[in-house]
Design an enzyme around this catalytic site. Sequence first.
Site, short mmCIF file in Angstrom:
data_model
loop_
_atom_site.label_atom_id
_atom_site.label_comp_id
_atom_site.label_asym_id
_atom_site.label_seq_id
_atom_site.Cartn_x
_atom_site.Cartn_y
_atom_site.Cartn_z
N GLU A 286 85.40 79.69 30.98
CA GLU A 286 85.33 78.60 31.98
C GLU A 286 84.28 77.57 31.58
OE1 GLU A 286 83.99 80.77 35.38
OE2 GLU A 286 85.91 81.72 35.74
N GLY B 224 78.96 78.23 30.44
CA GLY B 224 77.55 78.33 30.10
C GLY B 224 77.14 77.80 28.75
N CYS C 91 63.85 55.34 47.35
CA CYS C 91 62.51 55.54 47.91
C CYS C 91 62.10 57.00 47.89
CB CYS C 91 62.47 54.98 49.32
SG CYS C 91 62.65 53.21 49.29
N ARG D 104 70.39 64.85 37.98
CA ARG D 104 69.89 65.92 37.11
C ARG D 104 68.39 65.81 36.78
NH1 ARG D 104 71.28 67.38 32.62
NH2 ARG D 104 71.40 69.58 33.13
N TYR E 81 78.18 67.10 35.50
CA TYR E 81 77.26 67.15 36.65
C TYR E 81 76.57 65.80 36.85
CZ TYR E 81 78.28 71.99 35.54
OH TYR E 81 78.94 73.15 35.24
N1 LLP Z 1 81.98 79.19 35.86
C1 LLP Z 1 81.23 79.37 36.96
C2 LLP Z 1 81.56 80.45 37.88
C3 LLP Z 1 80.15 78.51 37.21
O1 LLP Z 1 79.40 78.70 38.29
C4 LLP Z 1 79.85 77.46 36.31
C5 LLP Z 1 78.73 76.54 36.55
C6 LLP Z 1 80.68 77.30 35.18
C7 LLP Z 1 81.73 78.20 34.98
C8 LLP Z 1 80.47 76.22 34.18
O2 LLP Z 1 79.25 76.29 33.55
P1 LLP Z 1 78.93 75.31 32.31
O3 LLP Z 1 79.88 75.64 31.19
O4 LLP Z 1 79.12 73.93 32.78
O5 LLP Z 1 77.53 75.60 31.97
N2 LLP Z 1 74.44 71.17 38.11
C9 LLP Z 1 73.84 71.93 37.03
C10 LLP Z 1 74.79 72.97 36.47
C11 LLP Z 1 75.32 73.93 37.52
C12 LLP Z 1 76.31 74.91 36.94
C13 LLP Z 1 76.96 75.71 38.01
N3 LLP Z 1 77.97 76.61 37.56
C14 LLP Z 1 73.35 70.97 35.95
O6 LLP Z 1 73.51 69.76 36.10
O7 LLP Z 1 72.79 71.41 34.94
#
Ligand code: LLP
Length: 451
Positions: free
Chosen positions: A297, A263, A367, A335, A397
Amino acid sequence: MSAPLPSDPATDPSFHDMLDTRPSLTMDARDGLVFEGVPLHVIAAAVGTPCWITGAETLRRRAKALRAAFEARNLPISMHFAMKSQDHQATLAILRQCGYGVDIVSGGEMQRALHAGIQPSKIVFSGVGKSDAELRAAVEHDIAQVNVESVEELYRLDDIARACGRVARAALRVNPDVDADTHDKISTGRAGDKFGIEHRRAVALYSEAASLKNVRLVGLAVHLGSQMLTAGPFREGYTRLADMVREIRAAGHTVEAVDCGGGLGIRYRDEIAPSPDMLAGVIAETLGDLGVRLSIEPGRWLSAPTGILLSRVIETKAGNPDFVVLDAAMNDLARPSLYESWHGIMPVAPNGLTSPTKLWDIVGPVCESSDIFARDRALPADTKRGDLIALLDTGAYGFVMSSTYNSRPLAAQVLIDNGKWDIIRQPQSVAELIAVETVPEWLTAAGNDHG
Ligand code: LLP
């Protein structure tokens, strides 16, 4: 999260600002935009566009910085890269060499991680809907931990582990009902979001699970949301988790591990991005004295700044507004169309920094009206057909969310490493798209063709 799609020319960062905040990116008077020492025009000429570029040194630098923030506080923690953000074998190899494990969300990611040589003991499996086959694979490979997202899944895992003659290690993924203060579509820890087990039920469930023979609960897991920019929601979520650990222990059970999820947000536009030290500080403060094995994570924080989507202008279209039509589109980088996200967009040519600019709408050829990368965005006023354009911070992403919509094959991927570069994924061809399709014989039988 980031600013809404319509850019605000008054507050958008200038090209100079974008360079100042991205150490891997420089503008060379002769070669134009250079990423990790390699001129982007060289890659475009050799590989074609659109094309995804990953900087290995940027990834290593961030992997080390994140680890160092926890080491500085003497806080042992395991790092599981959220490989959903960037899942190429080369990326996984680099992070494996940096001592990282992975957070996976599918059997496919498990296969990829194992293929990249990540030890099963460094794999954690999250996700709201794991199939029987995926759970079985997790049990058979004896991965570190399955983050169970429902009561139902907990019992299903127990059944599957029994059938395999194994005991699975699991954590309860808790939904703490905390607002991550980010884009609605990437919030995961509010009541009503589909993820995790309601925090009020989790303590009782933990006790109940103690009687299971083939699941050993090792602890709790949480993931609050993505692109989080402030400490508050992290603190709130982890405090809730710490309270639960104490409650579960008071009920006589063992809690060995807490998985803090991902996150951590980054600066795409002008956000004040939190530092890894902030995250380490909040985790230390809330969970540091519980004597649990800690893990995180992270996805985006590690991978987003490692990536550039390189594209060429197909056409400029004068009107109101004036359009720059790129050869990259929403099928490549989803995105902006999905989350109204703001990505830095820079000219690659050497005079890009000094040319007078004007405002353009920057779009792809798909399109769909939503195939827009930015509205009212400054680019050189003389931008023309054939110019190269870089879309920044697309390492998380980005490629992983590409599709072949409009029969647009997946673009090539390139890795830069210490001045060297290589193609790490050939561009897909339309022939490959067609090759996996079959037409039933009855449609091709004689007499069906009225043409
Ligand atoms: N752990 C779990 C259980 C998750 O669901 C996620 C992301 C992460 C870790 C990693 O989160 P991060 O550190 O990357 O924020 N496609 C979207 C983001 C979707 C995130 C889904 N889960 C975008 O392009 O912003």
